[in-house]
Design an enzyme around this catalytic site. Structure first.
Site, mmCIF file in Angstrom:
data_model
loop_
_atom_site.group_PDB
_atom_site.id
_atom_site.type_symbol
_atom_site.label_atom_id
_atom_site.label_comp_id
_atom_site.label_asym_id
_atom_site.label_seq_id
_atom_site.Cartn_x
_atom_site.Cartn_y
_atom_site.Cartn_z
ATOM 1 N N HIS A 73 -8.834 25.062 3.075
ATOM 2 C CA HIS A 73 -7.869 24.148 3.670
ATOM 3 C C HIS A 73 -6.538 24.899 3.670
ATOM 4 O O HIS A 73 -6.329 25.801 2.851
ATOM 5 C CB HIS A 73 -7.740 22.868 2.846
ATOM 6 C CG HIS A 73 -8.958 21.992 2.914
ATOM 7 N ND1 HIS A 73 -9.710 21.678 1.821
ATOM 8 C CD2 HIS A 73 -9.550 21.379 3.967
ATOM 9 C CE1 HIS A 73 -10.713 20.895 2.185
ATOM 10 N NE2 HIS A 73 -10.647 20.711 3.488
ATOM 11 N N ASP A 92 -5.176 24.850 0.318
ATOM 12 C CA ASP A 92 -5.868 25.678 -0.675
ATOM 13 C C ASP A 92 -5.212 27.059 -0.640
ATOM 14 O O ASP A 92 -5.015 27.696 -1.676
ATOM 15 C CB ASP A 92 -7.359 25.880 -0.329
ATOM 16 C CG ASP A 92 -8.171 24.596 -0.394
ATOM 17 O OD1 ASP A 92 -7.921 23.790 -1.300
ATOM 18 O OD2 ASP A 92 -9.065 24.422 0.458
ATOM 19 N N ASP A 124 -22.980 14.390 0.464
ATOM 20 C CA ASP A 124 -22.899 15.850 0.286
ATOM 21 C C ASP A 124 -23.906 16.362 -0.745
ATOM 22 O O ASP A 124 -23.573 17.132 -1.656
ATOM 23 C CB ASP A 124 -21.475 16.274 -0.107
ATOM 24 C CG ASP A 124 -20.462 15.993 1.002
ATOM 25 O OD1 ASP A 124 -20.861 15.992 2.185
ATOM 26 O OD2 ASP A 124 -19.279 15.774 0.700
HETATM 27 C C1 GLO Z 1 -15.795 15.495 4.776
HETATM 28 C C2 GLO Z 1 -15.841 16.806 5.399
HETATM 29 C C3 GLO Z 1 -14.935 17.811 4.709
HETATM 30 C C4 GLO Z 1 -14.598 18.942 5.637
HETATM 31 C C5 GLO Z 1 -13.586 19.884 5.046
HETATM 32 C C6 GLO Z 1 -13.202 20.976 6.016
HETATM 33 O O1 GLO Z 1 -16.586 14.627 5.001
HETATM 34 O O2 GLO Z 1 -17.141 17.271 5.468
HETATM 35 O O3 GLO Z 1 -15.531 18.283 3.540
HETATM 36 O O4 GLO Z 1 -15.743 19.668 5.968
HETATM 37 O O5 GLO Z 1 -12.469 19.169 4.675
HETATM 38 O O6 GLO Z 1 -12.262 20.519 6.902
#
Ligand code: GLO
Ligand code: MG
Length: 346
Positions: free
Chosen positions: A51, A54, A252
Site C-alpha cells: 500500500h 506501507d 481470505d
Molecule cells: C480486501 C482486498 C485488499 C486488497 C489490498 C490491495 O478485500 O482484497 O486486501 O487486495 O488492499 O489493494
C-alpha cells in the site's frame, strides 16, 4: 507446446496480520515492517505488494518531496534485500476524507483528495520501479441507494482513472473488484464491470484487472471463469489467490482451503491462458487464522504456495485427451468422476 511457466510468488505486509477482528483485539504481537520483509525473503517469495502507506507511513502528513525521499530510501533497502515491489495501491479507505467514498464521494473536495493521493501513489510506484497500481475500490459503492447515483459515480471514477493515466504514461491501473464489504453494494463488483470501465477511459490498454478468488465467490461467480474471461481480454495483470466459505464476511482463507477442486480449476485456467508469461506474479491475499500462534505465523502463506505448486502438478498431469474424449461424448458424469479421482490421487 509452450514452455511451462515457473511461477513467481508474492504477498503484502497486511497478510502477516495480528488476528484482530471486529469483535476482538489482536492475538499475536505486532511485528515491524522490516521483520515482514525479512520473512518474505527467508521463505523464498520474490516480491512484496505495497500500500502507499506501507511504503511511506503517515503519507497524508508528508510533502511530495518527503514522500519521494522516503520512497527512495525504501527502494534502496529493497534492492539490498533483493526484493521486488510487485505493485503499489493507494489505501483510500482509512482517511476521514473517504468516509462517503473516495473517487465517487459526493464531496468535490474529498474526490480531489482521493485523486491527489493516487497520484502520489503512482510517484511511489515509479520510484519502487513498478508500473502496476492496484485499485481496490473499497468505498466506491452505496449503503443507501438514494444517497448516490451509480451513473454519476461511474463518471467520477473514469475522471479519476483518466487523471492517473495522464499523470504517468507508464502506469498500468489494475482494478480489483469486490462486490461488497465494506460497502453494501460496490459499483465495480466483478471483472466484467472492471473491463467495461476500462473501455471508458482515455487509455483502455493501460487499465486491467486483478482477480481475487474470494471476491469472485462473494459475487456468486466462479473464480476460474473470471480468470478465463479476464485473460480473453489480455487484462489479468495480477492475482490474489485465497479461498472463501460461502457468502459471508471476506475470509481470505488459505488457497484451496474450502475447495480443492475450485483451486485446481483456477490453476487450470491460468495454465491454459499462459498467466505469468509476461512476468505476472501469483499473490496470496490470505490471513492467518485468529488462533494461529506466533511461531506458526507464516504457515498460511507457505501452505497456500505449497498447495498451489502441488495443484500445478495435478493440472499438468491431468489427462486432457481423455477429458476431451468424454466432453465429445457428452459424458460429463464420467468427466466429473475423472476429476475427483485425479484429485484423490487414484
Ligand atoms: C480486501 C482486498 C485488499 C486488497 C489490498 C490491495 O478485500 O482484497 O486486501 O487486495 O488492499 O489493494
Ligand atoms: Mg485482495
Amino acid at each position: 507446446m509452450a514452455k511451462k511457466i515457473d511461477y513467481k510468488f508474492c504477498f503484502g505486509p497486511w497478510n502477516i496480520s495480528e488476528g484482530q477482528d471486529p469483535y476482538g483485539p489482536t492475538t499475536r504481537p505486532a511485528q515491524t515492517f522490516d521483520w515482514k520483509l525479512a520473512q518474505l525473503k527467508k521463505h523464498g517469495f520474490e516480491a512484496m505488494m505495497f500500500h502507499d502507506d506501507d511504503a511511506v507511513p503517515d503519507i497524508d502528513s508528508k510533502s511530495e518531496q518527503q514522500i519521494r525521499k522516503e520512497a527512495k530510501e525504501l527502494k534502496k533497502r529493497l534492492d539490498g534485500l533483493g526484493i521486488v515491489a510487485e505493485m503499489v495501491a493507494p489505501r483510500l479507505w482509512f482517511a476521514p476524507q473517504t468516509i462517503d467514498g473516495a473517487y465517487t464521494s459526493n464531496s468535490k473536495k474529498d474526490r480531489q483528495y482521493a485523486i491527489d493521493r493516487s497520484l502520489r501513489c503512482i510517484d511511489i510506484a515509479n520510484i519502487l520501479d513498478t508500473d502496476l497500481i492496484v485499485l481496490w475500490l473499497a468505498r466506491e459503492g452505496s449503503y443507501l441507494r438514494e444517497s448516490k447515483d451509480a451513473g454519476r459515480a461511474l463518471d467520477y471514477l473514469v475522471e479519476a482513472l483518466d487523471k492517473m493515466l495522464a499523470h504517468d504514461k507508464r502506469a498500468r491501473l489494475c482494478i480489483e473488484p469486490k462486490p461488497n464489504e465494506p460497502m453494501d453494494h460496490a459499483y465495480v463488483p466483478t471483472i466484467g464491470h472492471a473491463v467495461a470501465v476500462s473501455s471508458l477511459t482515455r487509455d483502455p490498454k493501460r487499465v486491467g484487472v486483478l482477480i481475487e478468488s474470494a471476491h469472485a465467490i462473494l459475487a456468486g461467480l466462479d473464480p476460474a471463469d473470471e480468470i478465463d474471461f479476464a485473460m480473453k481480454f489480455g487484462k489479468l495483470w495480477s492475482l490474489h489467490l485465497n479461498d472463501q466459505n460461502g457468502l459471508k464476511y471476506d475470509q481470505d482463507r488459505p488457497f484451496g482451503n474450502v475447495s480443492l477442486r475450485s483451486a485446481f480449476d483456477q490453476i487450470r485456467a491460468l495454465e491454459r491462458n499462459g498467466y505469468g508469461r509476461n512476468g505476472e506474479y501469483v499473490c496470496f491475499d490470505v490471513h492467518p487464522f485468529r488462533t494461529t500462534k506466533p511461531e506458526h505465523w507464516m504457515d498460511h502463506l507457505l501452505n497456500s504456495r505449497r498447495t498451489f505448486e502441488l495443484l500445478v502438478k495435478k493440472v499438468r498431469s491431468f489427462d486432457e485427451k481423455a477429458a476431451a474424449k468424454l466432453v465429445a461424448d457428452r459424458n460429463y458424469q464420467a468427466l466429473d468422476q475423472m476429476v475427483l479421482e485425479h484429485l484423490l490421487g487414484k
